[in-house]
Design a protein around this motif. Structure first.
Motif, PDB file in Angstrom:
ATOM      1  N   ILE A 212       0.863  -1.186   0.000  1.00  0.00           N
ATOM      2  CA  ILE A 212       0.000   0.000   0.000  1.00  0.00           C
ATOM      3  C   ILE A 212       0.892   1.226   0.000  1.00  0.00           C
ATOM      4  CG2 ILE A 212      -1.713   1.325   1.296  1.00  0.00           C
ATOM      5  CD1 ILE A 212      -2.680  -1.283   2.520  1.00  0.00           C
ATOM      6  N   LYS A 213       0.558   2.177  -0.858  1.00  0.00           N
ATOM      7  CA  LYS A 213       1.267   3.452  -0.909  1.00  0.00           C
ATOM      8  C   LYS A 213       0.221   4.559  -0.783  1.00  0.00           C
ATOM      9  CE  LYS A 213       4.138   6.314  -3.840  1.00  0.00           C
ATOM     10  NZ  LYS A 213       4.584   6.571  -5.207  1.00  0.00           N
ATOM     11  N   VAL A 214       0.527   5.570   0.021  1.00  0.00           N
ATOM     12  CA  VAL A 214      -0.401   6.684   0.218  1.00  0.00           C
ATOM     13  C   VAL A 214       0.357   7.991   0.054  1.00  0.00           C
ATOM     14  CG1 VAL A 214      -2.020   7.796   1.795  1.00  0.00           C
ATOM     15  CG2 VAL A 214      -1.778   5.306   1.838  1.00  0.00           C
ATOM     16  N   ASP A 215      -0.167   8.859  -0.792  1.00  0.00           N
ATOM     17  CA  ASP A 215       0.385  10.198  -0.987  1.00  0.00           C
ATOM     18  C   ASP A 215      -0.649  11.212  -0.519  1.00  0.00           C
ATOM     19  OD1 ASP A 215       2.806   9.376  -2.297  1.00  0.00           O
ATOM     20  OD2 ASP A 215       1.602   8.964  -4.080  1.00  0.00           O
ATOM     21  N   VAL A 216      -0.220  12.123   0.355  1.00  0.00           N
ATOM     22  CA  VAL A 216      -1.113  13.170   0.864  1.00  0.00           C
ATOM     23  C   VAL A 216      -0.916  14.420   0.018  1.00  0.00           C
ATOM     24  CG1 VAL A 216      -1.723  14.574   2.867  1.00  0.00           C
ATOM     25  CG2 VAL A 216      -0.941  12.219   3.195  1.00  0.00           C
ATOM     26  N   ASP A 217      -2.019  14.964  -0.499  1.00  0.00           N
ATOM     27  CA  ASP A 217      -1.996  16.170  -1.313  1.00  0.00           C
ATOM     28  C   ASP A 217      -2.478  17.336  -0.453  1.00  0.00           C
ATOM     29  OD1 ASP A 217      -1.972  18.047  -3.320  1.00  0.00           O
ATOM     30  OD2 ASP A 217      -3.849  17.363  -4.222  1.00  0.00           O
ATOM     31  N   GLY A 218      -1.542  17.942   0.266  1.00  0.00           N
ATOM     32  CA  GLY A 218      -1.906  19.045   1.165  1.00  0.00           C
ATOM     33  C   GLY A 218      -2.913  18.570   2.184  1.00  0.00           C
ATOM     34  N   ASN A 219      -3.916  19.375   2.438  1.00  0.00           N
ATOM     35  CA  ASN A 219      -5.023  18.977   3.306  1.00  0.00           C
ATOM     36  C   ASN A 219      -6.296  18.817   2.479  1.00  0.00           C
ATOM     37  OD1 ASN A 219      -3.651  18.752   5.667  1.00  0.00           O
ATOM     38  ND2 ASN A 219      -4.445  20.603   6.607  1.00  0.00           N
ATOM     39  N   GLU A 220      -6.135  18.468   1.208  1.00  0.00           N
ATOM     40  CA  GLU A 220      -7.285  18.338   0.319  1.00  0.00           C
ATOM     41  C   GLU A 220      -7.672  16.886   0.061  1.00  0.00           C
ATOM     42  OE1 GLU A 220      -9.044  21.015  -0.528  1.00  0.00           O
ATOM     43  OE2 GLU A 220      -7.582  22.127   0.669  1.00  0.00           O
ATOM     44  N   SER A 221      -6.678  16.020  -0.218  1.00  0.00           N
ATOM     45  CA  SER A 221      -6.992  14.647  -0.597  1.00  0.00           C
ATOM     46  C   SER A 221      -5.800  13.729  -0.349  1.00  0.00           C
ATOM     47  CB  SER A 221      -7.392  14.579  -2.074  1.00  0.00           C
ATOM     48  OG  SER A 221      -6.292  14.934  -2.884  1.00  0.00           O
ATOM     49  N   VAL A 222      -6.062  12.435  -0.447  1.00  0.00           N
ATOM     50  CA  VAL A 222      -5.009  11.424  -0.415  1.00  0.00           C
ATOM     51  C   VAL A 222      -5.211  10.509  -1.610  1.00  0.00           C
ATOM     52  CG1 VAL A 222      -4.666  11.437   2.087  1.00  0.00           C
ATOM     53  CG2 VAL A 222      -6.259   9.822   1.092  1.00  0.00           C
ATOM     54  N   ARG A 223      -4.101   9.990  -2.099  1.00  0.00           N
ATOM     55  CA  ARG A 223      -4.110   9.016  -3.194  1.00  0.00           C
ATOM     56  C   ARG A 223      -3.597   7.707  -2.604  1.00  0.00           C
ATOM     57  NH1 ARG A 223      -4.058   9.808  -8.709  1.00  0.00           N
ATOM     58  NH2 ARG A 223      -3.844  12.027  -8.299  1.00  0.00           N
ATOM     59  N   VAL A 224      -4.459   6.694  -2.588  1.00  0.00           N
ATOM     60  CA  VAL A 224      -4.119   5.377  -2.040  1.00  0.00           C
ATOM     61  C   VAL A 224      -3.943   4.417  -3.211  1.00  0.00           C
ATOM     62  CG1 VAL A 224      -4.879   3.493  -0.553  1.00  0.00           C
ATOM     63  CG2 VAL A 224      -5.546   5.840  -0.010  1.00  0.00           C
ATOM     64  N   THR A 225      -2.805   3.735  -3.282  1.00  0.00           N
ATOM     65  CA  THR A 225      -2.604   2.714  -4.309  1.00  0.00           C
ATOM     66  C   THR A 225      -2.269   1.397  -3.630  1.00  0.00           C
ATOM     67  OG1 THR A 225      -0.297   3.369  -4.615  1.00  0.00           O
ATOM     68  CG2 THR A 225      -1.883   4.277  -6.152  1.00  0.00           C
ATOM     69  N   VAL A 226      -2.893   0.341  -4.126  1.00  0.00           N
ATOM     70  CA  VAL A 226      -2.650  -1.005  -3.637  1.00  0.00           C
ATOM     71  C   VAL A 226      -2.114  -1.828  -4.802  1.00  0.00           C
ATOM     72  CG1 VAL A 226      -3.661  -3.094  -2.651  1.00  0.00           C
ATOM     73  CG2 VAL A 226      -4.462  -0.853  -1.899  1.00  0.00           C
ATOM     74  N   THR A 227      -1.003  -2.509  -4.564  1.00  0.00           N
ATOM     75  CA  THR A 227      -0.378  -3.350  -5.571  1.00  0.00           C
ATOM     76  C   THR A 227      -0.330  -4.781  -5.052  1.00  0.00           C
ATOM     77  OG1 THR A 227       0.988  -1.528  -6.361  1.00  0.00           O
ATOM     78  CG2 THR A 227       1.727  -3.753  -6.916  1.00  0.00           C
TER      79      THR A 227
ATOM     80  N   VAL B 206      -0.642  -6.189 -10.393  1.00  0.00           N
ATOM     81  CA  VAL B 206      -1.802  -5.339 -10.669  1.00  0.00           C
ATOM     82  C   VAL B 206      -1.850  -4.248  -9.609  1.00  0.00           C
ATOM     83  CG1 VAL B 206      -4.306  -5.230 -10.932  1.00  0.00           C
ATOM     84  CG2 VAL B 206      -3.079  -7.294 -11.654  1.00  0.00           C
ATOM     85  N   THR B 207      -2.044  -3.003 -10.059  1.00  0.00           N
ATOM     86  CA  THR B 207      -2.149  -1.864  -9.144  1.00  0.00           C
ATOM     87  C   THR B 207      -3.432  -1.094  -9.426  1.00  0.00           C
ATOM     88  OG1 THR B 207       0.252  -1.637  -9.081  1.00  0.00           O
ATOM     89  CG2 THR B 207      -1.028   0.250  -8.327  1.00  0.00           C
TER      90      THR B 207
ATOM     91  N   GLU C 203       2.689  14.059   8.870  1.00  0.00           N
ATOM     92  CA  GLU C 203       3.520  13.482   9.924  1.00  0.00           C
ATOM     93  C   GLU C 203       3.087  12.069  10.308  1.00  0.00           C
ATOM     94  OE1 GLU C 203       3.535  16.224  13.178  1.00  0.00           O
ATOM     95  OE2 GLU C 203       4.348  17.855  11.955  1.00  0.00           O
ATOM     96  N   ILE C 204       2.036  11.574   9.701  1.00  0.00           N
ATOM     97  CA  ILE C 204       1.490  10.254  10.020  1.00  0.00           C
ATOM     98  C   ILE C 204       1.908   9.268   8.930  1.00  0.00           C
ATOM     99  CG2 ILE C 204      -0.655   8.944  10.307  1.00  0.00           C
ATOM    100  CD1 ILE C 204      -1.966  11.524  11.291  1.00  0.00           C
ATOM    101  N   ASN C 205       2.220   8.039   9.335  1.00  0.00           N
ATOM    102  CA  ASN C 205       2.502   6.977   8.360  1.00  0.00           C
ATOM    103  C   ASN C 205       1.159   6.516   7.795  1.00  0.00           C
ATOM    104  OD1 ASN C 205       3.101   4.663   6.943  1.00  0.00           O
ATOM    105  ND2 ASN C 205       4.473   3.831   8.509  1.00  0.00           N
ATOM    106  N   MET C 206       0.731   7.170   6.726  1.00  0.00           N
ATOM    107  CA  MET C 206      -0.598   6.924   6.178  1.00  0.00           C
ATOM    108  C   MET C 206      -0.729   5.530   5.575  1.00  0.00           C
ATOM    109  SD  MET C 206      -2.480   9.462   6.927  1.00  0.00           S
ATOM    110  CE  MET C 206      -3.881   9.450   5.828  1.00  0.00           C
ATOM    111  N   ALA C 207       0.335   4.976   5.027  1.00  0.00           N
ATOM    112  CA  ALA C 207       0.262   3.614   4.482  1.00  0.00           C
ATOM    113  C   ALA C 207      -0.081   2.624   5.589  1.00  0.00           C
ATOM    114  CB  ALA C 207       1.572   3.241   3.805  1.00  0.00           C
ATOM    115  N   GLU C 208       0.526   2.796   6.748  1.00  0.00           N
ATOM    116  CA  GLU C 208       0.246   1.922   7.888  1.00  0.00           C
ATOM    117  C   GLU C 208      -1.186   2.146   8.396  1.00  0.00           C
ATOM    118  OE1 GLU C 208       1.158  -1.095  10.613  1.00  0.00           O
ATOM    119  OE2 GLU C 208       2.092  -0.472   8.742  1.00  0.00           O
ATOM    120  N   GLU C 209      -1.632   3.382   8.418  1.00  0.00           N
ATOM    121  CA  GLU C 209      -3.003   3.684   8.839  1.00  0.00           C
ATOM    122  C   GLU C 209      -4.016   2.983   7.929  1.00  0.00           C
ATOM    123  OE1 GLU C 209      -4.154   5.181  11.502  1.00  0.00           O
ATOM    124  OE2 GLU C 209      -2.213   5.862  12.239  1.00  0.00           O
TER     125      GLU C 209
END
Length: 138
Positions: free
Chosen positions: A42-57, A72-73, A92-98
Motif C-alpha cells: 500500500i502506498k499513500v500520498d497526501v496532497d496538502g489537506n485536500e486529498s489522499v491518493r491510495v494505491t494497492v499493488t 496489478v495496481t 507526519e502520520i505513516n498513512m500507508a500503515e493507517e
C-alpha cells in the motif's frame, strides 16, 4: 492509530486502474510442485489537506521464476472532509500503515478489483483461474 479513519474523508471516492504487468515465462521447472508468492503493498500520498491518493499493488510470482509474473495496481483518490481535515497533521502520520490497519473502507474495494482482474488474466490460458482473497493481509 486512527480507528475511525473513514470519518475523515468524504464518502465519494474515485477509483482507477493504474497498472497491469503480466509476463508468461516459457521456462518451466521439472518439479511438479510450484510455490506461488503473493505480496501486497500500500502506498499513500497526501496532497496538502485536500486529498489522499491510495494505491494497492498485488504482485504474484513463483519461487523459481516459472510460469508467470503478474502485478496489478489499483488506486483511489479520497477527499478530506472539510470539517475534520485539520484535526491531524497528515504529513507526519505513516498513512500507508493507517490504511493497512484501518482503511478497509477503501482497500477492500481496491483489492477486490485486483482479485477479479487476476482471476480473469490467469484464466486466459485455459487453466483454472487463481482466485485470491480480496483483502490486504494484516
Amino acid at each position: 492509530m486512527i480507528k475511525n479513519l473513514s470519518e475523515y474523508f468524504l464518502p465519494e471516492h474515485e477509483f482507477y486502474l493504474q497498472n497491469i504487468s503480466y509476463n508468461r515465462i516459457e521456462k518451466i521447472a521439472d518439479e511438479e510442485e510450484h510455490s506461488l508468492n503473493c505480496v501486497d503493498s500500500i502506498k499513500v500520498d497526501v496532497d496538502g489537506n485536500e486529498s489522499v491518493r491510495v494505491t494497492v499493488t498485488r504482485a504474484l510470482y513463483f519461487e523459481h521464476n516459472e510460469l508467470f509474473n503478474l502485478t496489478v495496481t489499483f488506486g483511489a483518490i479520497l477527499k478530506f472532509d472539510p470539517a475534520k481535515k485539520d484535526e491531524y497533521k497528515w504529513h507526519e502520520i505513516n498513512m500507508a500503515e493507517e490504511f493497512r490497519k484501518n482503511g478497509e473502507f477503501v482497500t477492500n474495494n481496491l483489492v477486490a478489483r485486483i482479485s477479479l482482474l487476476i482471476a480473469q488474466i490467469t484464466s486466459s490460458y485455459g487453466q483454472t483461474p487463481l482466485i485470491l482473497q480480496p483483502s490486504v493481509a494484516k
